[in-house]
Design a protein around this motif. Structure first.
Motif, PDB file in Angstrom:
ATOM      1  N   SER A  84      41.060  36.990  43.069  1.00  0.00           N
ATOM      2  CA  SER A  84      42.153  36.450  43.856  1.00  0.00           C
ATOM      3  C   SER A  84      41.883  36.647  45.340  1.00  0.00           C
ATOM      4  O   SER A  84      42.157  35.765  46.159  1.00  0.00           O
ATOM      5  CB  SER A  84      43.444  37.151  43.436  1.00  0.00           C
ATOM      6  N   ALA A  85      41.321  37.768  45.741  1.00  0.00           N
ATOM      7  CA  ALA A  85      40.994  38.036  47.147  1.00  0.00           C
ATOM      8  C   ALA A  85      39.897  37.082  47.597  1.00  0.00           C
ATOM      9  O   ALA A  85      39.922  36.547  48.721  1.00  0.00           O
ATOM     10  CB  ALA A  85      40.563  39.471  47.344  1.00  0.00           C
ATOM     11  N   MET A 139      40.712  44.631  37.949  1.00  0.00           N
ATOM     12  CA  MET A 139      40.133  44.528  39.221  1.00  0.00           C
ATOM     13  C   MET A 139      39.391  43.214  39.407  1.00  0.00           C
ATOM     14  O   MET A 139      39.309  42.719  40.516  1.00  0.00           O
ATOM     15  CB  MET A 139      39.146  45.664  39.322  1.00  0.00           C
ATOM     16  N   ASP A 140      38.998  42.785  38.390  1.00  0.00           N
ATOM     17  CA  ASP A 140      38.268  41.548  38.399  1.00  0.00           C
ATOM     18  C   ASP A 140      39.170  40.420  38.849  1.00  0.00           C
ATOM     19  O   ASP A 140      38.748  39.554  39.618  1.00  0.00           O
ATOM     20  CB  ASP A 140      37.735  41.327  36.985  1.00  0.00           C
ATOM     21  N   ILE A 141      40.412  40.432  38.416  1.00  0.00           N
ATOM     22  CA  ILE A 141      41.347  39.389  38.794  1.00  0.00           C
ATOM     23  C   ILE A 141      41.737  39.563  40.248  1.00  0.00           C
ATOM     24  O   ILE A 141      41.842  38.589  40.988  1.00  0.00           O
ATOM     25  CB  ILE A 141      42.606  39.449  37.896  1.00  0.00           C
ATOM     26  N   GLN A 142      41.920  40.767  40.671  1.00  0.00           N
ATOM     27  CA  GLN A 142      42.274  41.019  42.061  1.00  0.00           C
ATOM     28  C   GLN A 142      41.155  40.632  42.997  1.00  0.00           C
ATOM     29  O   GLN A 142      41.373  40.024  44.036  1.00  0.00           O
ATOM     30  CB  GLN A 142      42.575  42.510  42.258  1.00  0.00           C
ATOM     31  N   SER A 143      39.960  40.992  42.681  1.00  0.00           N
ATOM     32  CA  SER A 143      38.836  40.636  43.542  1.00  0.00           C
ATOM     33  C   SER A 143      38.618  39.142  43.510  1.00  0.00           C
ATOM     34  O   SER A 143      38.232  38.521  44.498  1.00  0.00           O
ATOM     35  CB  SER A 143      37.576  41.394  43.139  1.00  0.00           C
ATOM     36  N   LYS A 193      40.204  34.239  50.442  1.00  0.00           N
ATOM     37  CA  LYS A 193      39.251  34.153  51.529  1.00  0.00           C
ATOM     38  C   LYS A 193      38.649  32.754  51.598  1.00  0.00           C
ATOM     39  O   LYS A 193      38.536  32.161  52.678  1.00  0.00           O
ATOM     40  CB  LYS A 193      38.155  35.204  51.318  1.00  0.00           C
ATOM     41  N   VAL A 194      38.278  32.214  50.449  1.00  0.00           N
ATOM     42  CA  VAL A 194      37.705  30.874  50.405  1.00  0.00           C
ATOM     43  C   VAL A 194      38.744  29.852  50.859  1.00  0.00           C
ATOM     44  O   VAL A 194      38.445  28.929  51.609  1.00  0.00           O
ATOM     45  CB  VAL A 194      37.179  30.555  48.986  1.00  0.00           C
ATOM     46  N   LEU A 195      40.004  30.052  50.416  1.00  0.00           N
ATOM     47  CA  LEU A 195      41.071  29.148  50.821  1.00  0.00           C
ATOM     48  C   LEU A 195      41.287  29.204  52.332  1.00  0.00           C
ATOM     49  O   LEU A 195      41.460  28.167  52.979  1.00  0.00           O
ATOM     50  CB  LEU A 195      42.361  29.518  50.062  1.00  0.00           C
TER      51      LEU A 195
END
Length: 143
Positions: A7-8, A1-5, A12-14
């Motif tokens: 990545s999300a 989940m850490d990677i998914q969050s 969002k930043v991108l």
């Protein structure tokens, strides 16, 4: 989940960075347009501003000339003896009135003399003079 969050969050930043880049480019283009517009106006208005400046300098010179003339007139008016001028004018008016009254009296006397003239007696005197002239003419060899 850490990677998914993670990545999300990166997505969002991108996305936010893309929006910022879009707005920065748009603002940059607008600023370039404004700068080009200002330069264009400056190039177009500069000759007219120079003409207006020359006209203003000419008007300033004319105003200075008019001001100096007004100062000269003001000095001359200060030197003018208004009381003396008015007194002389008053004397001239009084003399004119007196002359008019004298002339009016003379005209009245002349009219009275003409009225008093007896035209019939004058005509009789002319007739007698004519008769005497005729008699004298016959005496001296006239007709």
């Amino acid at each position: 989940m850490d990677i998914q969050s993670n990545s999300a969050a990166e997505t969002k930043v991108l996305r936010i960075m893309k929006k910022q880049l879009f707005w920065q480019r748009l603002i940059g283009i607008l600023l370039i347009g404004i700068i080009i517009g200002i330069v264009f106006l400056a190039i177009r208005v500069a000759p007219q501003a120079a003409e207006v400046s020359q006209e203003l300098e000419s008007l300033a010179g004319q105003a200075q000339t008019a001001l100096s003339k007004l100062e000269d007139v003001s000095e001359r008016l200060d030197e003018l003896d208004m009381e003396g001028l008015l007194a002389h004018t008053d004397q001239m008016v009084q003399q004119g009135e007196k002359s008019f009254v004298d002339m009016s009296d003379n005209v009245s006397r002349a009219l009275k003399n003409l009225e008093d003239l007896d035209v019939d007696s004058f005509n009789q005197a002319i007739g007698r003079l004519n008769a005497v002239a005729g008699t004298l003419s016959s005496l001296f060899g006239g007709r």
